[in-house]
Design a protein around this motif. Structure first.
Motif, mmCIF file in Angstrom:
data_model
loop_
_atom_site.group_PDB
_atom_site.id
_atom_site.type_symbol
_atom_site.label_atom_id
_atom_site.label_comp_id
_atom_site.label_asym_id
_atom_site.label_seq_id
_atom_site.Cartn_x
_atom_site.Cartn_y
_atom_site.Cartn_z
ATOM 1 N N PHE A 149 8.428 -5.540 15.064
ATOM 2 C CA PHE A 149 7.672 -5.725 13.819
ATOM 3 C C PHE A 149 7.974 -7.116 13.260
ATOM 4 O O PHE A 149 9.139 -7.520 13.178
ATOM 5 C CB PHE A 149 8.077 -4.663 12.785
ATOM 6 N N LEU A 150 6.905 -7.819 12.881
ATOM 7 C CA LEU A 150 7.073 -9.110 12.203
ATOM 8 C C LEU A 150 6.732 -8.887 10.743
ATOM 9 O O LEU A 150 5.706 -8.272 10.425
ATOM 10 C CB LEU A 150 6.134 -10.158 12.788
ATOM 11 N N LEU A 151 7.580 -9.389 9.879
ATOM 12 C CA LEU A 151 7.378 -9.157 8.451
ATOM 13 C C LEU A 151 6.991 -10.451 7.753
ATOM 14 O O LEU A 151 7.600 -11.511 7.987
ATOM 15 C CB LEU A 151 8.688 -8.597 7.858
ATOM 16 N N PHE A 152 5.961 -10.367 6.907
ATOM 17 C CA PHE A 152 5.524 -11.522 6.112
ATOM 18 C C PHE A 152 5.602 -11.146 4.636
ATOM 19 O O PHE A 152 5.308 -10.009 4.254
ATOM 20 C CB PHE A 152 4.062 -11.879 6.427
ATOM 21 N N HIS A 153 5.999 -12.110 3.820
ATOM 22 C CA HIS A 153 5.966 -11.928 2.366
ATOM 23 C C HIS A 153 4.982 -12.956 1.821
ATOM 24 O O HIS A 153 5.204 -14.166 1.965
ATOM 25 C CB HIS A 153 7.376 -12.129 1.792
ATOM 26 N N ASN A 154 3.883 -12.481 1.266
ATOM 27 C CA ASN A 154 2.803 -13.390 0.842
ATOM 28 C C ASN A 154 2.454 -14.403 1.941
ATOM 29 O O ASN A 154 2.345 -15.602 1.677
ATOM 30 C CB ASN A 154 3.177 -14.112 -0.455
ATOM 31 N N LEU A 155 2.351 -13.900 3.134
ATOM 32 C CA LEU A 155 1.951 -14.664 4.335
ATOM 33 C C LEU A 155 3.027 -15.624 4.853
ATOM 34 O O LEU A 155 2.771 -16.384 5.789
ATOM 35 C CB LEU A 155 0.624 -15.408 4.120
ATOM 36 N N VAL A 193 -0.668 -3.057 4.937
ATOM 37 C CA VAL A 193 -1.532 -3.238 6.111
ATOM 38 C C VAL A 193 -0.645 -3.560 7.314
ATOM 39 O O VAL A 193 0.174 -4.473 7.249
ATOM 40 C CB VAL A 193 -2.524 -4.392 5.885
ATOM 41 N N VAL A 194 -0.823 -2.783 8.370
ATOM 42 C CA VAL A 194 -0.056 -3.030 9.595
ATOM 43 C C VAL A 194 -1.048 -3.467 10.671
ATOM 44 O O VAL A 194 -1.996 -2.756 10.969
ATOM 45 C CB VAL A 194 0.699 -1.758 10.047
ATOM 46 N N VAL A 195 -0.836 -4.652 11.214
ATOM 47 C CA VAL A 195 -1.773 -5.190 12.218
ATOM 48 C C VAL A 195 -1.138 -5.104 13.607
ATOM 49 O O VAL A 195 -0.011 -5.566 13.811
ATOM 50 C CB VAL A 195 -2.117 -6.667 11.890
ATOM 51 N N PHE A 196 -1.879 -4.508 14.524
ATOM 52 C CA PHE A 196 -1.418 -4.443 15.917
ATOM 53 C C PHE A 196 -1.729 -5.776 16.596
ATOM 54 O O PHE A 196 -2.896 -6.178 16.681
ATOM 55 C CB PHE A 196 -2.125 -3.282 16.641
ATOM 56 N N LEU A 197 -0.691 -6.458 17.061
ATOM 57 C CA LEU A 197 -0.891 -7.795 17.648
ATOM 58 C C LEU A 197 -1.117 -7.749 19.157
ATOM 59 O O LEU A 197 -1.770 -8.618 19.720
ATOM 60 C CB LEU A 197 0.332 -8.678 17.377
ATOM 61 N N GLY A 198 -0.537 -6.735 19.800
ATOM 62 C CA GLY A 198 -0.677 -6.650 21.252
ATOM 63 C C GLY A 198 0.613 -6.182 21.871
ATOM 64 O O GLY A 198 1.515 -5.692 21.174
ATOM 65 N N ILE A 218 5.693 -2.951 25.505
ATOM 66 C CA ILE A 218 6.385 -3.179 24.232
ATOM 67 C C ILE A 218 5.347 -3.708 23.238
ATOM 68 O O ILE A 218 4.825 -4.812 23.410
ATOM 69 C CB ILE A 218 7.508 -4.224 24.381
ATOM 70 N N ALA A 219 5.070 -2.910 22.216
ATOM 71 C CA ALA A 219 4.026 -3.300 21.252
ATOM 72 C C ALA A 219 4.623 -4.152 20.134
ATOM 73 O O ALA A 219 5.794 -4.023 19.790
ATOM 74 C CB ALA A 219 3.394 -2.048 20.667
ATOM 75 N N TRP A 220 3.765 -5.012 19.573
ATOM 76 C CA TRP A 220 4.151 -5.849 18.431
ATOM 77 C C TRP A 220 3.179 -5.583 17.279
ATOM 78 O O TRP A 220 1.959 -5.489 17.501
ATOM 79 C CB TRP A 220 4.065 -7.337 18.794
ATOM 80 N N PHE A 221 3.732 -5.474 16.067
ATOM 81 C CA PHE A 221 2.918 -5.300 14.866
ATOM 82 C C PHE A 221 3.337 -6.346 13.830
ATOM 83 O O PHE A 221 4.474 -6.844 13.869
ATOM 84 C CB PHE A 221 3.130 -3.900 14.265
ATOM 85 N N ALA A 222 2.430 -6.640 12.909
ATOM 86 C CA ALA A 222 2.770 -7.550 11.806
ATOM 87 C C ALA A 222 2.411 -6.879 10.496
ATOM 88 O O ALA A 222 1.392 -6.170 10.415
ATOM 89 C CB ALA A 222 1.989 -8.854 11.944
ATOM 90 N N LEU A 223 3.253 -7.058 9.463
ATOM 91 C CA LEU A 223 2.908 -6.526 8.142
ATOM 92 C C LEU A 223 3.219 -7.543 7.054
ATOM 93 O O LEU A 223 4.131 -8.357 7.200
ATOM 94 C CB LEU A 223 3.590 -5.188 7.859
ATOM 95 N N ASN A 224 2.413 -7.473 6.024
ATOM 96 C CA ASN A 224 2.550 -8.426 4.920
ATOM 97 C C ASN A 224 2.810 -7.662 3.626
ATOM 98 O O ASN A 224 2.149 -6.658 3.361
ATOM 99 C CB ASN A 224 1.240 -9.219 4.777
ATOM 100 N N VAL A 225 3.801 -8.105 2.852
ATOM 101 C CA VAL A 225 4.082 -7.443 1.575
ATOM 102 C C VAL A 225 3.980 -8.467 0.445
ATOM 103 O O VAL A 225 4.274 -9.646 0.640
ATOM 104 C CB VAL A 225 5.482 -6.793 1.564
ATOM 105 N N GLU A 226 3.534 -7.995 -0.722
ATOM 106 C CA GLU A 226 3.389 -8.919 -1.842
ATOM 107 C C GLU A 226 4.664 -9.051 -2.665
ATOM 108 O O GLU A 226 4.993 -10.116 -3.156
ATOM 109 C CB GLU A 226 2.185 -8.521 -2.694
ATOM 110 N N LEU A 268 -3.634 -11.221 8.719
ATOM 111 C CA LEU A 268 -3.030 -10.772 7.456
ATOM 112 C C LEU A 268 -3.666 -11.499 6.264
ATOM 113 O O LEU A 268 -3.889 -10.911 5.204
ATOM 114 C CB LEU A 268 -1.514 -10.986 7.469
ATOM 115 N N ALA A 269 -3.974 -12.777 6.435
ATOM 116 C CA ALA A 269 -4.607 -13.547 5.346
ATOM 117 C C ALA A 269 -5.989 -12.978 5.054
ATOM 118 O O ALA A 269 -6.408 -12.910 3.893
ATOM 119 C CB ALA A 269 -4.709 -15.015 5.731
#
Ligand code: NAI
Ligand code: MG
Ligand code: MG
Ligand code: MG
Ligand code: ZN
Length: 455
Positions: A149-155, A193-198, A218-226, A268-269
């Motif tokens: 999982f990759l985590l983003f805070h306000n992108l 929002v959880v995005v499946f990257l591949g 091995i799956a990768w996902f990305a999520l963004n939190v405000e 995510l944007a």
């Protein structure tokens, strides 16, 4: 063999190599039909026809010699192959042709342009778009201990500068590859929002990981939190932090991670900008692994057929190096926001109903007052700020007077080939600075000057 026969053969070889050196495709082809042995003959200092064609930049002849089956691995008396020679003399397109197998490329007519991988362009993951509609598979992967999982805070992505992550990498920062346990609290939140990257391509999965996964993926996902999630998350890495940017900080990752960021940040944007249905203003729900937003309002037009607003957007932008009619200068401009002394290629968004070529001509005219004639595509680059595709072109001016659009450009100037080479190699004589190597503007200038890519 008599001495007379010897000299006749030598003479033929010499003539053949002379034609190759001058790029005379017709004569070279005729002579090969007469004697195919000529293909790998060498003259003084062990130079073959291929080497001479590579030395003098005769792309079509190099292609023809390869297609006739000449040996591209032969070396001259200095130990150089034709590829070494092409690279040394700055004929990058020929060097690229010689490094490949010469077969697949030959099917396409030559444009003199070969594919170039820019920063943000690498496909580290396999997108597996067919899995986006398989909700069972997606939720099983979200529960898997192997998933990343990759985590983003306000992108802004969570990265680490910890020394334990820096092995074998020149990059100073690395994306934090979190596991389910670290982000479990966030995954339970309904508004995330959880995005499946591949999935990791087979060659980058470690064998130990493969054996633990049922399908070996091995799956990768990305999520963004405000809200800043640091308080509620279990992140053990004390060197981790959200990388504030996006520019120029996003350029500090390695090439693999640059590609992942281009995909994750753009999608995510899109979610963060399109909270409601653009067609009716209603609420939407996230579908297809984060690659779709479906309107929840009954009867909304966006539910009829395929509606583009439901899918992540990409904005095409042209970016172009304009060459002076004398062939020896190029046009660069600076925006007010650029660091002092920096100049770059002109760029602009493609408008609806416009071709790439016409967008290049319009943007150059608007921004600099210069009229552009022929335009050629060179290379492209995803630019995740927030979601552009930079379409890199080279073009030729048919007028040279500059009149800048002061709203957008502070200054535009013609620079000589030597001046931009000095800027690229960061010479003390440089009169301007250029965008960094990760920007396609840098590559376009380098492409024009035919500098070797290892500069
Ligand atoms: N990768 C690289 O080497 C470079 C990338 N760029 C990127 O290229 C992009 C476009 O270049 P500009 O000179 O700014 O474009 P531009 O010359 O078209 O001017 C920008 C203006 O166009 C309008 N516009 C039209 N369509 C737009 C859209 N879809 N999104 C945002 N604004 C739109 C806005 O009024 C905006 O202020 C920028 O996002 C910039 O970050 C620019 C130079 C170098
Ligand atoms: Mg512009
Ligand atoms: Mg413009
Ligand atoms: Mg514009
Ligand atoms: Zn709607």
């Amino acid at each position: 063999m008599t001495s007379v026969q010897m000299s006749a053969t030598d003479e033929m070889v010499e003539g053949f190599l002379d034609h190759a050196s001058r790029g005379d495709l017709v004569r070279v082809s005729d002579m090969i039909c007469y004697s195919s042995k000529l293909l790998n003959e060498s003259g003084k200092q062990g130079w073959t026809a291929l080497m001479l064609a590579a030395r003098n930049g005769h792309f079509d002849l190099v292609k023809a010699l390869l297609s006739k089956g000449c040996n591209k691995d032969l070396k001259n008396k200095s130990g150089q192959t034709a590829h070494d020679i092409a690279k040394f003399w700055g004929h990058k397109h020929i060097a690229d042709l010689l490094v490949g197998d010469g077969k697949i490329r030959d099917i396409l007519p030559s444009t003199g342009v070969t594919e170039h991988e820019n920063y943000f362009s690498r496909e580290y993951l396999s997108r597996m778009s067919d899995k986006r509609t398989d909700s069972g598979w997606l939720s099983a992967k979200q529960s898997s201990p192997e998933t990343v999982f990759l985590l983003f805070h306000n992108l802004d992505p969570l990265v680490t500068s910890g020394p334990e992550h820096m092995n074998n990498s020149q990059a100073k920062l690395k994306l934090c590859r979190l596991k389910r346990d670290s982000v479990g609290v966030l995954l339970k939140k309904s508004d995330i929002v959880v995005v499946f990257l591949g999935v990791e391509k087979q060659e980058c999965s470690s064998l130990s990981s493969v054996s633990k996964e049922e399908d070996g993926l091995i799956a990768w996902f990305a999520l963004n939190v405000e809200e800043n999630p640091s308080e509620i998350l279990k992140i053990e890495d004390s060197h981790s932090f959200f990388l504030q940017g996006p520019m120029p900080t996003l350029l500090m990752l390695n090439e693999d991670e640059g590609g992942i960021i281009a995909q994750a940040r753009s999608v995510l944007a899109w979610h963060s900008r399109y909270s409601f249905c653009p067609t009716c203003g209603g609420k939407t729900k996230v579908a297809e692994g984060g690659y779709k937003r479906t309107c929840l309002t009954e009867g909304c037009k966006s539910l009829l057929g395929i509606h583009s607003t439901c899918y992540p957007r990409v904005d095409p932008v042209v970016i172009m190096l304009v060459i002076h009619p004398d062939g020896n200068q190029c046009l660069l401009g600076r925006k007010k926001t650029f660091p002092p002394g920096m100049f770059s290629c002109l760029a602009g968004f493609i408008e609806p109903g416009e071709t790439i070529e016409n967008a290049v001509r319009r943007e150059v005219m608007e921004e600099s007052g210069v009229t552009v004639g022929p335009v050629r595509y060179v290379s492209c680059q995803p630019w995740p700020m927030p979601s552009s595709l930079m379409i890199g072109c080279i073009s030729v001016a048919v007028s040279t007077d500059i009149k800048v659009d002061k709203d957008e450009i502070e200054e535009a100037r013609w620079f000589t080939r030597q001046q931009v080479i000095d800027a690229i190699v960061k010479s003390s004589k440089a009169v301007l600075t250029m965008p960094p190597r990760q920007a396609i503007a840098h590559y376009l200038v380098k492409h024009w000057t035919c500098l070797n890519s290892n500069l």
